[in-house]
Design a protein around this motif. Structure first.
Motif, short mmCIF file in Angstrom:
data_model
loop_
_atom_site.label_atom_id
_atom_site.label_comp_id
_atom_site.label_asym_id
_atom_site.label_seq_id
_atom_site.Cartn_x
_atom_site.Cartn_y
_atom_site.Cartn_z
N THR A 284 6.16 3.14 13.54
CA THR A 284 4.73 2.67 12.69
C THR A 284 3.94 2.01 13.78
O THR A 284 2.89 1.86 13.37
N SER B 72 8.33 -3.37 9.05
CA SER B 72 7.21 -3.86 8.11
C SER B 72 6.84 -2.97 7.01
O SER B 72 6.33 -1.60 7.55
N PRO B 73 6.89 -3.06 5.69
CA PRO B 73 6.42 -2.25 4.87
C PRO B 73 4.93 -2.10 4.81
O PRO B 73 4.51 -0.95 4.77
N LEU C 44 4.21 0.40 7.86
CA LEU C 44 4.93 1.53 7.47
C LEU C 44 3.67 2.21 6.56
O LEU C 44 3.50 3.59 6.92
N HIS C 45 3.25 1.56 5.72
CA HIS C 45 2.18 2.28 4.80
C HIS C 45 0.97 2.73 5.73
O HIS C 45 0.47 3.81 5.57
N GLY D 44 10.32 5.05 5.70
CA GLY D 44 11.17 3.82 5.36
C GLY D 44 11.36 2.75 6.10
O GLY D 44 11.08 2.94 7.26
N SER D 45 11.43 1.50 5.37
CA SER D 45 11.39 0.17 6.31
C SER D 45 12.65 -0.30 6.07
O SER D 45 13.45 -0.25 4.92
N CYS D 46 13.16 -0.85 7.27
CA CYS D 46 14.57 -1.55 7.26
C CYS D 46 14.57 -2.29 8.67
O CYS D 46 13.87 -2.24 9.70
N THR E 174 18.68 3.80 4.95
CA THR E 174 17.47 4.31 5.13
C THR E 174 17.59 5.83 5.81
O THR E 174 16.56 6.66 5.53
#
Length: 255
Positions: A17, A41-42, A45-46, A64-66, A77
Motif C-alpha cells: 500500500t 490499513s484499510p 489499501l483503498h 486485502g488488509s490484515c 487474506t
C-alpha cells in the motif's frame, strides 16, 4: 524494453500500500502481471488500489488488509486474494517497520524489540507459509524479500531493526536451500535509504532531497525485484542483493 516474461503472471505483495511495496506492485502491473496487495490499513489499501487501477486500467489488481504477523489473518487474506488472481507465481514480502530509532540497548523496551521482529521476521515467514502451496503450483515461482543494508552493517540506535534485517538475510539463505528442489527461487533485495514515508519519518525530515549521501527511489528498488522474479534470472538464488551505491565496500576503519 527488455521482456521480463512476467505478463499474465500472478503476484502477491505484502506491504503493497505504500513505499517500496507499492512501487513493486506498480512495476509488476506495468509488466502485465496480475497483482494482489496486502496492507494493514484499510484506508491506505483503498487509496493504493485506486492509484494502481487508475494507472493500469486493463490490469487485474486486487487487495486485502490484515496484520502480517497474524498467521490466521495472513492465511485467510492470502487464500482470498490468490483465489481472485487464479493462482500464484511470485510472492514479495515488503511489509516492515523500523521501530523507534536512536535508543541505546538499555533504552530499548523488550516489547518494542519483539514487535519489530514480529513484523519484519515473523511476517515474511508467515507470508511464505500461507502462499507456499500456491507457489508450488506456480510457474517459475519466486519469493523475494525486502531486506536492508542494515542486515550487513550497523549504526548505533537501530538495534531492533538491525537484528531483524540480519535475520532476513539468513532467512533468505535458509529458504532458498529448503525450496531449491521444489524449483522455488528465494532472494532478497537490501537497499540503503529509500525515499519512503517510513524513511522520512524515521529520519525526522520532510524531504530526503538534500541529504549528504545518495537515496534510492522506490521505483529503483522495484526494478530489482521484478528483475529477480523474471525467468531470465533463473541462476540467481539465495542472494541478498545489496543496493547501497557501494557503501558496504568502503572501509570505515580509521587508518
Amino acid at each position: 524494453m527488455a521482456d521480463l516474461g512476467l505478463s499474465g503472471r500472478r503476484v502477491l505483495v505484502t506491504g503493497g500500500t505504500s513505499g517500496i511495496g507499492h512501487a513493486v506492485a506498480d512495476a509488476f502491473a506495468e509488466e502485465g502481471a496480475h497483482v494482489g496487495i496486502i496492507g494493514r490499513s484499510p484506508a491506505r489499501l483503498h487509496t493504493a488500489l485506486e492509484h494502481l487501477r487508475g494507472k493500469h486500467p486493463d490490469a487485474v489488481i486486487v487487495g486485502g488488509s490484515c496484520d502480517i504477523s497474524s498467521e490466521q489473518a495472513v492465511t485467510g487474506t492470502t487464500d482470498e486474494l490468490v483465489s481472485q488472481l487464479g493462482g500464484l507465481d511470485h510472492l514479495v514480502s515488503s511489509a516492515g517497520i523500523s521501530g523507534s530509532l536512536g535508543a541505546t540497548v538499555d533504552q530499548v523496551a523488550a516489547d518494542e524489540f519483539v514487535e519489530v521482529q514480529r513484523v519484519n521476521v515473523l511476517g515474511p515467514f508467515l507470508a511464505l507459509k500461507a502462499a507456499l502451496r500456491y507457489l508450488r503450483e506456480g510457474k517459475d515461482a519466486t519469493y523475494t524479500l525486502i531486506g536492508s543494508d542494515s542486515g550487513f552493517v550497523a549504526v548505533p540506535g537501530m538495534l531492533a531493526y538491525n537484528a531483524s534485517k540480519g535475520a532476513v538475510v539468513q532467512l533468505t539463505r535458509a529458504l532458498s536451500t529448503e525450496l531449491y528442489t521444489e524449483g522455488i527461487r528465494v532472494n532478497s533485495v537490501c537497499p540503503s535509504i529509500v525515499d519512503t514515508p517510513m524513511a522520512r519519518e524515521g529520519l525526522g525530515v520532510e524531504s530526503l532531497q538534500d541529504l549528504p549521501y545518495p537515496v534510492s527511489k522506490p521505483a529503483d528498488i522495484a526494478w530489482l525485484v521484478v528483475s529477480l522474479a523474471s525467468r531470465r534470472s533463473a541462476a540467481v538464488n539465495g542472494v541478498s542483493l545489496l543496493a547501497d551505491f557501494g557503501f558496504h565496500a568502503r572501509s570505515s576503519f580509521p587508518a
